[in-house]
Motif scaffolding. Structure first.
Motif, PDB file in Angstrom:
ATOM      1  N   ALA A 163       0.827  -1.209   0.000  1.00 44.91           N
ATOM      2  CA  ALA A 163       0.000   0.000   0.000  1.00 44.91           C
ATOM      3  C   ALA A 163       0.863   1.261   0.000  1.00 44.91           C
ATOM      4  CB  ALA A 163      -0.924  -0.017   1.228  1.00 44.91           C
ATOM      5  N   PRO A 164       1.138   1.813  -1.188  1.00 46.44           N
ATOM      6  CA  PRO A 164       1.952   3.031  -1.253  1.00 46.44           C
ATOM      7  C   PRO A 164       1.184   4.266  -0.761  1.00 46.44           C
ATOM      8  CG  PRO A 164       1.274   2.355  -3.467  1.00 46.44           C
ATOM      9  CD  PRO A 164       0.800   1.291  -2.525  1.00 46.44           C
ATOM     10  N   SER A 165       1.831   5.004   0.183  1.00 45.32           N
ATOM     11  CA  SER A 165       1.155   6.157   0.793  1.00 45.32           C
ATOM     12  C   SER A 165       1.907   7.465   0.574  1.00 45.32           C
ATOM     13  CB  SER A 165       0.994   5.922   2.301  1.00 45.32           C
ATOM     14  OG  SER A 165       2.249   5.937   2.945  1.00 45.32           O
ATOM     15  N   THR A 187       0.580 -10.091  -6.586  1.00 47.52           N
ATOM     16  CA  THR A 187       0.479  -9.246  -5.390  1.00 47.52           C
ATOM     17  C   THR A 187      -0.288  -7.959  -5.707  1.00 47.52           C
ATOM     18  OG1 THR A 187       2.591 -10.091  -4.589  1.00 47.52           O
ATOM     19  CG2 THR A 187       1.800  -8.044  -3.603  1.00 47.52           C
ATOM     20  N   PRO A 188      -1.435  -7.742  -5.039  1.00 47.64           N
ATOM     21  CA  PRO A 188      -2.221  -6.546  -5.339  1.00 47.64           C
ATOM     22  C   PRO A 188      -1.639  -5.267  -4.731  1.00 47.64           C
ATOM     23  CG  PRO A 188      -3.402  -7.950  -3.778  1.00 47.64           C
ATOM     24  CD  PRO A 188      -2.104  -8.638  -4.095  1.00 47.64           C
ATOM     25  N   ILE A 189      -1.988  -4.145  -5.361  1.00 47.06           N
ATOM     26  CA  ILE A 189      -1.612  -2.825  -4.846  1.00 47.06           C
ATOM     27  C   ILE A 189      -2.865  -2.105  -4.354  1.00 47.06           C
ATOM     28  CG2 ILE A 189      -0.664  -0.552  -5.435  1.00 47.06           C
ATOM     29  CD1 ILE A 189       1.006  -1.939  -7.622  1.00 47.06           C
ATOM     30  N   LEU A 190      -2.808  -1.711  -3.087  1.00 44.61           N
ATOM     31  CA  LEU A 190      -3.847  -0.843  -2.522  1.00 44.61           C
ATOM     32  C   LEU A 190      -3.232   0.548  -2.491  1.00 44.61           C
ATOM     33  CD1 LEU A 190      -6.231   0.143  -0.758  1.00 44.61           C
ATOM     34  CD2 LEU A 190      -5.152  -0.961   1.199  1.00 44.61           C
ATOM     35  N   SER A 191      -3.634   1.422  -3.397  1.00 43.88           N
ATOM     36  CA  SER A 191      -2.971   2.729  -3.420  1.00 43.88           C
ATOM     37  C   SER A 191      -3.715   3.735  -2.558  1.00 43.88           C
ATOM     38  CB  SER A 191      -2.848   3.252  -4.855  1.00 43.88           C
ATOM     39  OG  SER A 191      -4.081   3.764  -5.287  1.00 43.88           O
ATOM     40  N   TYR A 192      -2.935   4.496  -1.798  1.00 42.00           N
ATOM     41  CA  TYR A 192      -3.482   5.667  -1.112  1.00 42.00           C
ATOM     42  C   TYR A 192      -3.670   6.691  -2.234  1.00 42.00           C
ATOM     43  CZ  TYR A 192      -1.639   4.177   3.590  1.00 42.00           C
ATOM     44  OH  TYR A 192      -1.344   3.549   4.772  1.00 42.00           O
ATOM     45  N   GLU A 229     -10.081  16.730  -8.209  1.00 35.70           N
ATOM     46  CA  GLU A 229      -8.689  16.295  -8.287  1.00 35.70           C
ATOM     47  C   GLU A 229      -8.518  14.888  -7.696  1.00 35.70           C
ATOM     48  OE1 GLU A 229      -5.968  18.633  -6.001  1.00 35.70           O
ATOM     49  OE2 GLU A 229      -4.199  17.762  -6.956  1.00 35.70           O
ATOM     50  N   ALA A 230      -9.325  14.570  -6.690  1.00 34.32           N
ATOM     51  CA  ALA A 230      -9.259  13.222  -6.105  1.00 34.32           C
ATOM     52  C   ALA A 230      -9.638  12.185  -7.155  1.00 34.32           C
ATOM     53  CB  ALA A 230     -10.189  13.129  -4.897  1.00 34.32           C
ATOM     54  N   LEU A 231     -10.646  12.505  -7.963  1.00 33.48           N
ATOM     55  CA  LEU A 231     -11.080  11.567  -8.996  1.00 33.48           C
ATOM     56  C   LEU A 231      -9.985  11.378 -10.045  1.00 33.48           C
ATOM     57  CD1 LEU A 231     -14.772  12.770  -9.303  1.00 33.48           C
ATOM     58  CD2 LEU A 231     -13.874  10.798  -8.044  1.00 33.48           C
ATOM     59  N   ARG A 232      -9.254  12.455 -10.310  1.00 36.82           N
ATOM     60  CA  ARG A 232      -8.145  12.379 -11.253  1.00 36.82           C
ATOM     61  C   ARG A 232      -7.030  11.505 -10.693  1.00 36.82           C
ATOM     62  NH1 ARG A 232      -4.396  17.252 -12.399  1.00 36.82           N
ATOM     63  NH2 ARG A 232      -3.230  16.557 -14.218  1.00 36.82           N
ATOM     64  N   GLU A 233      -6.719  11.694  -9.414  1.00 31.04           N
ATOM     65  CA  GLU A 233      -5.697  10.865  -8.761  1.00 31.04           C
ATOM     66  C   GLU A 233      -6.094   9.388  -8.809  1.00 31.04           C
ATOM     67  OE1 GLU A 233      -2.792  11.195  -7.622  1.00 31.04           O
ATOM     68  OE2 GLU A 233      -2.403  13.234  -6.979  1.00 31.04           O
ATOM     69  N   VAL A 234      -7.359   9.123  -8.526  1.00 28.84           N
ATOM     70  CA  VAL A 234      -7.839   7.734  -8.537  1.00 28.84           C
ATOM     71  C   VAL A 234      -7.750   7.162  -9.950  1.00 28.84           C
ATOM     72  CG1 VAL A 234      -9.861   6.250  -8.237  1.00 28.84           C
ATOM     73  CG2 VAL A 234      -9.328   7.991  -6.512  1.00 28.84           C
ATOM     74  N   ARG A 235      -8.164   7.963 -10.930  1.00 28.00           N
ATOM     75  CA  ARG A 235      -8.122   7.483 -12.320  1.00 28.00           C
ATOM     76  C   ARG A 235      -6.689   7.118 -12.723  1.00 28.00           C
ATOM     77  NH1 ARG A 235      -6.830  10.218 -16.662  1.00 28.00           N
ATOM     78  NH2 ARG A 235      -7.292  12.276 -15.789  1.00 28.00           N
ATOM     79  N   LEU A 236      -5.749   7.983 -12.386  1.00 26.01           N
ATOM     80  CA  LEU A 236      -4.351   7.708 -12.747  1.00 26.01           C
ATOM     81  C   LEU A 236      -3.863   6.426 -12.076  1.00 26.01           C
ATOM     82  CD1 LEU A 236      -2.949  11.348 -12.502  1.00 26.01           C
ATOM     83  CD2 LEU A 236      -3.220   9.978 -14.584  1.00 26.01           C
ATOM     84  N   ASP A 237      -4.179   6.261 -10.790  1.00 23.55           N
ATOM     85  CA  ASP A 237      -3.724   5.059 -10.079  1.00 23.55           C
ATOM     86  C   ASP A 237      -4.361   3.804 -10.665  1.00 23.55           C
ATOM     87  OD1 ASP A 237      -2.220   6.738  -8.559  1.00 23.55           O
ATOM     88  OD2 ASP A 237      -3.043   6.135  -6.620  1.00 23.55           O
ATOM     89  N   VAL A 238      -5.640   3.899 -11.028  1.00 27.05           N
ATOM     90  CA  VAL A 238      -6.309   2.740 -11.632  1.00 27.05           C
ATOM     91  C   VAL A 238      -5.653   2.416 -12.980  1.00 27.05           C
ATOM     92  CG1 VAL A 238      -8.486   1.995 -12.715  1.00 27.05           C
ATOM     93  CG2 VAL A 238      -8.499   3.001 -10.412  1.00 27.05           C
ATOM     94  N   GLU A 239      -5.374   3.450 -13.766  1.00 29.40           N
ATOM     95  CA  GLU A 239      -4.719   3.227 -15.065  1.00 29.40           C
ATOM     96  C   GLU A 239      -3.335   2.605 -14.900  1.00 29.40           C
ATOM     97  OE1 GLU A 239      -6.962   6.904 -17.394  1.00 29.40           O
ATOM     98  OE2 GLU A 239      -4.813   7.089 -16.945  1.00 29.40           O
ATOM     99  N   GLU A 240      -2.657   2.964 -13.799  1.00 27.13           N
ATOM    100  CA  GLU A 240      -1.312   2.413 -13.564  1.00 27.13           C
ATOM    101  C   GLU A 240      -1.347   1.020 -12.946  1.00 27.13           C
ATOM    102  OE1 GLU A 240       1.246   5.141 -11.406  1.00 27.13           O
ATOM    103  OE2 GLU A 240       0.358   6.834 -12.473  1.00 27.13           O
ATOM    104  N   GLY A 241      -2.548   0.565 -12.553  1.00 27.68           N
ATOM    105  CA  GLY A 241      -2.647  -0.807 -12.069  1.00 27.68           C
ATOM    106  C   GLY A 241      -3.053  -0.980 -10.622  1.00 27.68           C
ATOM    107  N   ALA A 242      -3.613   0.047  -9.987  1.00 31.32           N
ATOM    108  CA  ALA A 242      -4.071  -0.121  -8.599  1.00 31.32           C
ATOM    109  C   ALA A 242      -5.257  -1.082  -8.566  1.00 31.32           C
ATOM    110  CB  ALA A 242      -4.478   1.224  -8.007  1.00 31.32           C
ATOM    111  N   ASP A 243      -5.224  -2.024  -7.633  1.00 30.39           N
ATOM    112  CA  ASP A 243      -6.312  -2.999  -7.509  1.00 30.39           C
ATOM    113  C   ASP A 243      -7.409  -2.498  -6.580  1.00 30.39           C
ATOM    114  OD1 ASP A 243      -5.085  -5.529  -8.897  1.00 30.39           O
ATOM    115  OD2 ASP A 243      -3.491  -4.611  -7.700  1.00 30.39           O
ATOM    116  N   MET A 244      -7.008  -1.710  -5.597  1.00 28.90           N
ATOM    117  CA  MET A 244      -7.941  -1.072  -4.666  1.00 28.90           C
ATOM    118  C   MET A 244      -7.474   0.355  -4.477  1.00 28.90           C
ATOM    119  SD  MET A 244      -8.970  -3.369  -1.423  1.00 28.90           S
ATOM    120  CE  MET A 244      -7.602  -4.444  -1.130  1.00 28.90           C
TER     121      MET A 244
END
Ligand code: PBG
Length: 322
Positions: A163-165, A187-192, A229-244
């Motif tokens: 979980a990268p924070s 191994t899944p990534i839970l991104s902050y 901006e939070a939605l943008r951050e989430v979108r980028l993390d999902v595009e990069e492979g965040a599982d949660m």
């Protein structure tokens, strides 16, 4: 027609009725309990800013994890306090670092507990920032390989989830590539993903000894005023492979949790952070509030807003009295 035609109170008359129409359910299986691992042996020291939570050495953390598992709690989130700090946070990605040792100890003691590790440099750097500092600012791209190395060392030790924070741009992609190349494609990534620059982290920084030695984190963590901006951050993390994806803090950001839940098809986690916990504990210690009821109401609100998983220091108390 007699007035009033509708009487919502009819369904509130008994506990069985209320339980049957209850819209939000929350159990220990939705909760993750944070643990703070320290060097040494036989250490179990209550953290002054987080009453009821402890600094634990590797031997003690395994025992604590077994208790947490027996309570039916989903998992633990590990933070580490190193023996020594340096500008690049070397102990954070050492194979014999405290977190790596703790992961191995917990995995050998627990069968079902999900072991999540926090991936960030701030506990390990002498300056207390979440990345490499040059010319007084945190360097994004220079930090990425170190975070990737740290995540890989956690996975190698046996972490179920990393979980990268840190809030560096591009870190989810960098970590995903390193895990895949290292043989940890599963191994899944839970991104902050939406982590705000918040005053609610105060007690944690004392617990993790991770307060920045100069400046603050507003150059990488988000402005509390922003939700698009939070939605943008989430979108980028999902595009990069965040599982949660995680929203943090939780209580002052319930609208953000709801927005993320509605717009993305990934499970949502929310971090009920140290300051939120400390406020409840402090008020309860003065007899001003009913701690148990208040804790349940807070956790229920976070779940109702859309969180699938809640990271919370209340997890053990919640499970104890469920
Ligand atoms: C590390 C990190 C922090 C928290 C979790 N991971 C602190 C920070 O960003 O300063 C806060 C947790 C809490 O307050 O409970 N980057």
């Amino acid at each position: 027609m007699s007035f009033p035609a509708e009487r919502p109170r009819r369904l509130r008359r008994t506990e069985r009725l209320r339980a049957a129409v209850r819209e939000t359910r929350l159990g220990p299986e939705n909760l993750i309990y944070p643990l703070f691992v320290v060097p040494g042996e036989g250490v179990r020291r209550e953290i002054p800013s987080l009453p009821g939570c402890f600094h634990l050495s590797v031997d003690e953390v395994a025992r604590e994890a077994r208790d947490v598992e027996s309570q039916g709690i989903m998992g633990v989130l590990l933070f580490g306090l190193p023996v020594g700090k340096d500008p690049v946070g070397s102990e954070g990605y050492a194979d014999d670092g405290v977190v790596q040792q703790a992961v191995r100890a917990i995995r050998s003691e627990c069968r079902d507990l999900v072991v999540v590790t926090d991936v960030c440099l701030c506990e390990y750097t002498s300056h207390g920032h979440c990345g490499v500092v040059e010319a007084g600012t945190v360097q994004n791209d220079e930090t990425l390989p170190l975070l990737a190395r740290m995540a890989l060392s956690h996975a190698r030790a046996g972490a179920h989830v990393v979980a990268p924070s840190d809030m560096m741009d591009g870190r989810v992609g960098a970590i995903r590539s390193a895990l895949d190349a290292g043989g940890f494609a599963e191994t899944p990534i839970l991104s902050y993903a939406a982590k705000y620059a918040s005053a609610f982290y105060g007690p944690f920084r004392e617990a993790a000894d991770s307060a920045p030695q100069f400046g603050d984190r507003r150059g990488y963590q988000m402005d509390p005023a922003n939700v698009r901006e939070a939605l943008r951050e989430v979108r980028l993390d999902v595009e990069e492979g965040a599982d949660m994806v995680m929203v943090k803090p939780a209580l002052a950001y319930l609208d953000v949790i709801r927005a993320v839940k509605e717009q993305f098809d990934r499970p949502v986690a929310a971090y009920n952070v140290s300051g939120e916990y400390a406020m409840v504990k402090a008020a309860a210690a003065r007899g001003w509030v009913d701690e148990d009821r208040m804790m349940r109401e807070i956790l229920t609100s976070i779940r109702r807003a859309g969180a699938d998983v809640i990271l919370t220091y209340h997890a053990r108390d919640f499970a104890r009295r469920s």
